[in-house]
Scaffold this motif. Structure first.
Motif, PDB file in Angstrom:
ATOM      1  N   GLU A   1      32.027   2.191   5.511  1.00 29.28           N
ATOM      2  CA  GLU A   1      30.692   2.776   5.454  1.00 29.28           C
ATOM      3  C   GLU A   1      30.634   4.145   6.130  1.00 29.28           C
ATOM      4  OE1 GLU A   1      26.502   0.920   6.071  1.00 29.28           O
ATOM      5  OE2 GLU A   1      28.036  -0.327   7.011  1.00 29.28           O
TER       6      GLU A   1
ATOM      7  N   SER B   1      -0.467   3.831  -4.975  1.00 30.84           N
ATOM      8  CA  SER B   1      -1.435   4.765  -4.386  1.00 30.84           C
ATOM      9  C   SER B   1      -1.666   5.956  -5.316  1.00 30.84           C
ATOM     10  CB  SER B   1      -0.979   5.209  -2.999  1.00 30.84           C
ATOM     11  OG  SER B   1      -0.053   6.242  -3.115  1.00 30.84           O
ATOM     12  N   ALA B   2      -0.625   6.332  -6.082  1.00 32.02           N
ATOM     13  CA  ALA B   2      -0.782   7.471  -6.983  1.00 32.02           C
ATOM     14  C   ALA B   2      -1.710   7.125  -8.142  1.00 32.02           C
ATOM     15  CB  ALA B   2       0.575   7.913  -7.523  1.00 32.02           C
TER      16      ALA B   2
ATOM     17  N   ILE C   1      18.701   1.263   2.827  1.00 33.21           N
ATOM     18  CA  ILE C   1      17.994   2.480   2.414  1.00 33.21           C
ATOM     19  C   ILE C   1      17.466   2.332   1.000  1.00 33.21           C
ATOM     20  CG2 ILE C   1      18.333   4.919   1.848  1.00 33.21           C
ATOM     21  CD1 ILE C   1      20.409   4.806   4.251  1.00 33.21           C
ATOM     22  N   ASN C   2      18.307   1.786   0.112  1.00 37.67           N
ATOM     23  CA  ASN C   2      17.873   1.615  -1.270  1.00 37.67           C
ATOM     24  C   ASN C   2      16.642   0.716  -1.359  1.00 37.67           C
ATOM     25  OD1 ASN C   2      19.738   3.309  -2.346  1.00 37.67           O
ATOM     26  ND2 ASN C   2      21.224   1.699  -2.818  1.00 37.67           N
TER      27      ASN C   2
ATOM     28  N   ASP D   1      -5.168   8.308  -8.111  1.00 37.99           N
ATOM     29  CA  ASP D   1      -5.489   9.694  -8.451  1.00 37.99           C
ATOM     30  C   ASP D   1      -5.727   9.872  -9.942  1.00 37.99           C
ATOM     31  OD1 ASP D   1      -5.061  10.164  -5.860  1.00 37.99           O
ATOM     32  OD2 ASP D   1      -3.229  11.338  -6.083  1.00 37.99           O
ATOM     33  N   MET D   2      -5.508   8.793 -10.680  1.00 40.65           N
ATOM     34  CA  MET D   2      -5.582   8.933 -12.127  1.00 40.65           C
ATOM     35  C   MET D   2      -6.783   8.193 -12.675  1.00 40.65           C
ATOM     36  SD  MET D   2      -1.584   8.366 -12.725  1.00 40.65           S
ATOM     37  CE  MET D   2      -0.417   9.337 -11.781  1.00 40.65           C
TER      38      MET D   2
ATOM     39  N   LYS E   1      24.319  -0.067   5.252  1.00 39.41           N
ATOM     40  CA  LYS E   1      23.119   0.747   5.508  1.00 39.41           C
ATOM     41  C   LYS E   1      22.502   1.238   4.203  1.00 39.41           C
ATOM     42  CE  LYS E   1      25.054   3.637   8.465  1.00 39.41           C
ATOM     43  NZ  LYS E   1      26.275   3.004   8.992  1.00 39.41           N
ATOM     44  N   ILE E   2      23.411   1.578   3.255  1.00 37.00           N
ATOM     45  CA  ILE E   2      22.918   2.197   2.038  1.00 37.00           C
ATOM     46  C   ILE E   2      22.028   1.227   1.254  1.00 37.00           C
ATOM     47  CG2 ILE E   2      24.907   1.647   0.553  1.00 37.00           C
ATOM     48  CD1 ILE E   2      23.134   5.038   0.761  1.00 37.00           C
TER      49      ILE E   2
ATOM     50  N   TYR F   1       1.940  14.202  -1.858  1.00 38.37           N
ATOM     51  CA  TYR F   1       3.211  13.496  -1.736  1.00 38.37           C
ATOM     52  C   TYR F   1       4.353  14.423  -1.358  1.00 38.37           C
ATOM     53  CZ  TYR F   1       0.655   9.707  -3.859  1.00 38.37           C
ATOM     54  OH  TYR F   1      -0.267   8.736  -4.096  1.00 38.37           O
TER      55      TYR F   1
ATOM     56  N   VAL G   1      13.722   2.638  -0.162  1.00 29.25           N
ATOM     57  CA  VAL G   1      13.282   3.612  -1.162  1.00 29.25           C
ATOM     58  C   VAL G   1      12.460   2.923  -2.242  1.00 29.25           C
ATOM     59  CG1 VAL G   1      14.118   5.058  -3.057  1.00 29.25           C
ATOM     60  CG2 VAL G   1      15.076   5.324  -0.774  1.00 29.25           C
TER      61      VAL G   1
ATOM     62  N   VAL H   1       9.010   1.920  -0.828  1.00 29.50           N
ATOM     63  CA  VAL H   1       8.132   3.096  -0.705  1.00 29.50           C
ATOM     64  C   VAL H   1       7.699   3.556  -2.086  1.00 29.50           C
ATOM     65  CG1 VAL H   1       8.007   5.499   0.045  1.00 29.50           C
ATOM     66  CG2 VAL H   1       9.138   3.815   1.481  1.00 29.50           C
ATOM     67  N   GLY H   2       8.642   3.507  -3.025  1.00 25.80           N
ATOM     68  CA  GLY H   2       8.337   3.920  -4.398  1.00 25.80           C
ATOM     69  C   GLY H   2       7.222   3.091  -4.998  1.00 25.80           C
TER      70      GLY H   2
ATOM     71  N   LEU I   1       3.970   3.979  -3.380  1.00 26.84           N
ATOM     72  CA  LEU I   1       3.456   5.276  -3.827  1.00 26.84           C
ATOM     73  C   LEU I   1       2.905   5.193  -5.244  1.00 26.84           C
ATOM     74  CD1 LEU I   1       5.995   7.872  -2.411  1.00 26.84           C
ATOM     75  CD2 LEU I   1       3.667   7.382  -1.660  1.00 26.84           C
ATOM     76  N   LEU I   2       3.586   4.410  -6.066  1.00 22.34           N
ATOM     77  CA  LEU I   2       3.133   4.258  -7.447  1.00 22.34           C
ATOM     78  C   LEU I   2       1.714   3.698  -7.474  1.00 22.34           C
ATOM     79  CD1 LEU I   2       4.836   5.008  -9.884  1.00 22.34           C
ATOM     80  CD2 LEU I   2       5.123   2.566 -10.337  1.00 22.34           C
TER      81      LEU I   2
ATOM     82  N   PHE J   1      13.981  11.318  -4.956  1.00 24.61           N
ATOM     83  CA  PHE J   1      12.683  10.654  -4.854  1.00 24.61           C
ATOM     84  C   PHE J   1      11.552  11.634  -5.184  1.00 24.61           C
ATOM     85  CE2 PHE J   1       9.538   8.119  -2.501  1.00 24.61           C
ATOM     86  CZ  PHE J   1       9.866   6.891  -3.044  1.00 24.61           C
TER      87      PHE J   1
ATOM     88  N   VAL K   1      -5.629  10.589 -16.997  1.00 21.57           N
ATOM     89  CA  VAL K   1      -5.198  11.906 -16.557  1.00 21.57           C
ATOM     90  C   VAL K   1      -5.287  11.966 -15.032  1.00 21.57           C
ATOM     91  CG1 VAL K   1      -5.773  13.272 -18.589  1.00 21.57           C
ATOM     92  CG2 VAL K   1      -7.553  12.738 -16.949  1.00 21.57           C
TER      93      VAL K   1
END
Lengths: 947, 130
Positions: free
Chosen positions: A378, B21-22, B7-8, B25-26, B3-4, A438, B11, B14-15, B18-19, A397, A427
């Motif tokens: 690693e 929460s985003a 992290i994945n 906005d729509m 670790k990776i 973001y 990620v 979080v993705g 965010l999706l 990301f 939209v």
């Protein structure tokens, strides 16, 4: 219908063009297949022949493509409007320097530009005969096969519908459009090209597309290396040559994007350099992934980690490039973008292009994934590669977030087409806020990583000995940045805690990279490239923060009435009347007039900044402009103008301009709407006109007092050249405006030129009046020849006699007279008399020059007319014996004591415009930061190319 | 665990967050009725009503332009935009405005318009010739 023999068409470029496209299309595939066989073949002899075939194929493809491009330039340069593409992009009045812009204005042209770079890059890789060069050219060939298909222009009937494959740039106009005009054999003499959009007629359009497309095209090279790696299962050999090409590509793609941003800011008047428009995002996202790829490539090269990630990033970069092509060219973005191409019916073909490479390359990667070597051990937390990988994942990301939001219209279309017909698409409500929200956090992480990972070493080499140095530098930088962020935070308007964190991160990137450059790099150019780029990123963060948060509108109207619009809504535009200074936000703005330069109208705006004591601090002029189309029928675009300071820009655009000055149709509507009322006014009399004027506080009644002063026979009017007209009369008028307490004078006129009477009315903008002379005035002041009573008189040189009210004297002759009604012939005797005329009771003398001409045994006389005196003189006879000259003189009986006027009131003013000025502090940090980032990439490439 | 992988997973988590929460906005394009009912800020798409008055008089207010627009339901409403009249506005086909309803008038601070392309114009021109 019998076929028509058209006149004037040049058809051979079309034939050759068709052949070139077909050849280019087929040869590209042939080259790709041949190079594939070269790579897969085991026998040396087979390899050699496949290589030769592939090379020949790509050469033929390249030459056919270059020939096609040359042909299209040829037909465009010669304005051959029988061709659809020429008709759509060139016009007779388009200056030759815009021929390149016109070439790539359309979709076909930009496809050819893209192909052009692929061909040149391909030729470069043909110089070297190895597996990597072969992989790259193979990939280029396959890509070119798809792009060339966009130029085929074939219509295939399928399932009762007609499918269009490509759009041929050398197709004839009459084959594209079915119109009755093509029933005429001489249609070509009746049509003209439509030319380029005036919005695009600037140097940006000449330089931005080639650079951007070189960026696009060069992403195919790292992609080609990766494909080659997967194909040959040599997963490490390509890493070294690929790196310098991905640096090359990221430099040009980045420069292309930067030029786009600068164009939007400098010329297009979008009021900013970045608006998160889908078209902008579409080229930005592949660049982010490419930069992530550069980092993992570096890791892979130095440590053997992250080879798989590098594969993915390079594949994705190119896939995103063609996806962005799909987005901007398919029309799918619809009303979400301000500047996408128009739909051309190639949506399915573009989708096929994307689909083929997307599924093809990703499936291929998955298929080969197992064979790609990974490091069992690693990465350590104390190693540079670990944090570089983290940074790359964060970049990935960031790109994923942007492209997901940008793809919303695609999602909507898919929903509509599959799961839920009639799906009402969503939209993004406020795109700029959405993306900023973001990306701010991405920038925070990248800023910190771009500094801290510099201090680390690959593999955590000699960690125990190095640990202390590392933490010292990291700690001091962090503390300095933290203190700095508290100090600088206060200089930002409307900053929130998130912004303070970003300030910290930006400072951290700047300080650490400066420190790294000074303490660690010590003249090692190779190691300095990344530091320059990262330093640039830190500066860019500050540029973005300053321009975004501290942007201010300095043309808000302090006396504006808001009505339903509340105070919090932006009031950023200011009305300026010509030559009337208006104070707002510590500036005094004056619109001092406009000048015409070709079809560019420049508005001159004077800025005076005063301090609290009303003392002048600085003064400058800005010239935003409007571009009219070639025939001056309408304004095509408004261009802003910017005052640059070292620390800020004052950006000014014309945001409002009377519509009757913007296009001729509105002017016609306005002219038709004007009502001219007759006014008959006696000498020295006054008359009243009442205007209803809408102003900020309501309706104001303006009473204007007019007065007729006198007639003039040499009226001064901006559109009259007195030398070139036969007769002219004007009425001198004065208008007094009690509210403005100003007197305006006007001289409307009538002019006789070549037998026709023309009206020259006068517009009085501040009074909202248009004043003209009634045509009856002409007959009132001028008497026709047959109504004149001539009186004969005889004079010798030196004589003077009294005739009626006048004293007339003959003082001499001119024996070489010129007159517009007289053309001298051989043997003519021409003589002009010099008569001096003085009216009784005045001392003013006027000279009159009637002419006599003797041609053989014929005599002519050319009379002279003195309009101011109403006097006609003729030179009738010369008696050579007695030296007595015979003249005849007539005085008009005319009435100069009254005038008939026609006056239109409530005329919209033409002497005003609306401006918007925005101050962008720190804009130079945006440019400097971006340029440093790009410089780092360029430096990295050059250093790696040399080693 | 490597670790990776952590992290994945991080990620991806979080993705997903965010999706979600985003997606806040729509929204879909609203209508004037919906804007009246909710009183909230929204985007309304529709067509410019060309035979009703378009008003921009900078002498009264350089930052106010009003026109009538017909939304997806075919309902007309007056729109007041806090900007000068955009160039070529008369020619626009599709209009998208962002703002909210106030006293029966849609008060907007953003406007996007789609004009017919010049190529279409030219084609019509050619067809009308000869």
């Amino acid at each position: 219908m019998a076929s028509i023999q058209y006149i004037g068409e040049t058809l051979w470029p079309g034939f050759i063009g068709h052949v070139c496209i077909l050849l280019s299309f087929i040869a590209a595939l042939f080259a790709a297949v041949s190079f594939y066989n070269y790579l897969k073949s085991d026998s040396e002899t087979e390899k050699a022949s496949w290589y030769a075939l592939g090379r020949a194929g790509f050469l033929i493809h390249g030459i056919a493509t270059l020939l096609l491009i040359a042909l299209v330039f040829f037909i465009m340069g010669n304005s051959m409007y029988e061709y659809n593409y020429v008709h759509g992009h060139v016009s007779d009045d388009l200056p030759m320097r815009f021929i390149f812009s016109a070439f790539w204005e359309g979709q076909e042209g930009s496809f050819m530009l893209w192909m052009f770079w692929h061909v040149l890059l391909g030729f470069f890789f043909l110089r070297k005969k190895d597996r990597w060069s072969a992989s790259v050219v193979m990939t280029l060939g396959l890509i070119q096969f798809f792009i060339a298909s966009m130029l085929l222009g074939i219509h295939i009937p399928l399932f009762g519908e007609e499918f269009k494959i490509g759009s041929n740039p050398t197709v004839l106009l009459r084959d594209m459009i079915d119109a009755p005009i093509f029933n005429k054999a001489d249609y070509l003499s009746l049509i003209e090209g439509t030319g380029m959009s005036p919005l695009l007629q600037n140097y940006w359009m000449t330089i931005h597309p080639p650079v951007l497309f070189l960026g696009f095209a060069s992403t195919a090279i790292p992609f080609g290396f990766a494909i080659g790696g997967l194909l040959t299962k040599d997963h490490t050999g390509w890493l070294k040559p690929a790196l310098r090409w991905s640096l090359f590509s990221s430099f040009f793609l980045g420069t292309g994007i930067l030029m786009g941003a600068a164009w939007a800011y400098e010329a297009l008047g979008f009021g900013g350099y970045w608006a998160w428009d889908p078209v902008e995002n579409a080229s930005f996202v592949p660049w982010i992934i490419l930069v992530a790829g550069v980092h993992t490539n570096l890791v892979a090269l130095s440590t053997g980690y992250s080879i798989r990630t590098t594969y993915i990033f390079y594949l994705l970069t190119f896939l995103l490039i063609i996806y962005s092509t799909f987005l901007t060219r398919s029309g799918i973005l619809g009303d979400t973008s301000a500047h996408s191409f128009t739909q051309m019916g190639l949506e399915w073909q573009l989708a096929g292009f994307v689909g083929f490479f997307f599924f093809g390359s990703l499936l291929f990667y998955l298929f080969r994934r197992k064979s790609i070597p990974t490091n069992k051990k690693e990465e350590g937390l104390n190693s540079r590669e670990f944090w570089m990988l983290i940074g790359s994942i964060v970049l990935f990301f960031s790109a994923a977030l942007i492209i997901t939001s940008t793809s919303l219209p695609v999602f909507n279309a898919i929903m509509d087409a599959t799961i839920e017909p009639g799906y009402i698409g969503k939209v993004i409500e406020d795109p700029i806020e959405h993306y900023n929200k973001y990306q701010l956090w991405i920038a925070v992480i990248i800023g910190v990583l771009s500094g801290s990972s510099q201090y680390l070493r690959f593999g955590g080499r000699n960690w125990d000995g190095y640990k202390k140095t590392f933490f010292t530098h990291l700690g001091i930088t962090a503390i300095l940045s933290l203190i700095g962020s508290f100090i600088l935070y206060r200089y930002f308007n409307e900053a929130h805690w998130q912004h303070q964190i970003l300030i910290f991160s930006g400072l951290f990137a700047i300080i650490s990279n400066l420190d790294y450059l000074i303490t660690f790099v010590k003249g090692n150019i190779k190691a300095s490239a990344s530091a320059f780029s990262h330093l640039g990123f830190g500066l860019l963060i500050f540029g973005i923060l300053l321009t975004g948060l501290n942007k201010s509108y300095i043309t808000s109207d302090p006396f504006g009435q808001r009505g339903l619009l509340t105070q919090d809504q932006l009031n950023s535009n200011l009305l300026l009347f010509q030559n009337k200074p208006y104070p707002a936000n510590s500036y005094m703005y004056t619109y001092t007039g406009d000048t015409l330069d070709g079809n560019l109208k420049k508005f001159n705006i004077n800025f005076k900044r005063v301090d609290d004591q009303q003392k002048l601090v600085e003064e400058f002029d800005l010239q935003p402009s409007a571009i009219y189309d070639a025939k001056f029928t309408k304004i095509g675009a408004f261009n802003p103008d910017t005052k640059h300071y070292w620390n800020k820009d004052i950006f000014t655009s014309v945001s409002g301009y009377p519509s009757h000055l913007q296009n001729i149709d509105s002017l016609k509507v306005l002219e038709d709407r004007l009502v001219f009322e007759p006014y008959s006014v006696n000498f020295q009399d006054t008359f009243h006109i009442i205007n209803e004027v809408q102003i900020k506080t309501g309706v104001r009644l303006d009473t204007i007092i007019g007065q007729f002063e006198s007639y003039t026979f040499s009226p001064e009017h901006e559109n009259i050249e007195l030398d070139s007209v036969d007769l002219a009369v004007g009425a001198k008028l004065r208008f007094y405006h009690p509210i403005l307490d100003t007197t305006y004078s006007a001289t409307p006129a009538l002019v006789l030129s070549e037998g026709l009477v023309y009206q020259y009315p006068v517009s009085l903008d501040p009074l909202r009046l248009r004043v003209g002379l009634d045509e009856s005035v002409f007959n009132q002041v001028f008497t026709q020849e047959h109504e004149l009573n001539y009186q004969e008189l005889q004079l010798k040189k030196g004589d003077a006699i009294q005739v009626g009210n006048f004293e007339i004297g003959l003082i001499g002759f001119d024996n070489d007279p010129t007159d517009s009604n007289y053309t001298a012939e051989e043997g003519d005797i021409a003589l002009a008399a010099q008569l001096v005329i003085r009216e009784k009771g005045t001392s003013e003398r006027t000279e009159s020059n009637p002419i006599i001409i003797i041609r053989g045994n014929q005599q002519f006389s050319i009379k002279d007319y003195l309009p101011a005196l109403g006097l006609h003189t003729r030179f009738n006879k010369i008696d050579p014996k007695t030296e007595t000259m015979t003249f005849s003189i007539a005085q008009e009986e005319r009435n100069l004591n009254s005038v008939n006027l026609s006056i239109a009131q409530n005329v919209p003013r033409s002497d005003l415009l609306v401006i918007e000025s925005i101050v962008f502090p720190g804009i130079n940090l945006v440019w400097l930061g971006t340029c440093m980032m790009l410089f780092g990439l360029l430096l990295g490439m050059i250093v790696r190319y040399k080693h | 665990m490597k670790k990776i992988y952590i992290i994945n997973i991080l990620v991806i988590l979080v993705g997903i967050f965010l999706l979600f929460s985003a997606s806040k906005d729509m929204s879909t394009y609203g209508t004037f009725d919906a804007a009246s009912a909710s009183g909230k800020r929204m985007k309304v798409a529709g067509e410019l009503v060309k035979d009703k008055e378009m008003k921009y008089n900078p002498e009264v207010d350089a930052n106010a332009f009003s026109f009538y627009m017909s939304d997806a339901d075919g309902h007309d409403a007056k729109v007041l935009l806090n900007k000068p009249k955009p160039q070529d506005f008369e020619r626009s086909e599709q209009v998208v405005v962002t703002g909210s309803m106030r006293e029966g008038i849609f008060v907007a601070d953003e406007l996007l318009m789609k004009c017919p392309s010049k190529y279409k114009d030219e084609e019509i021109n050619l067809r009308n010739q000869g």
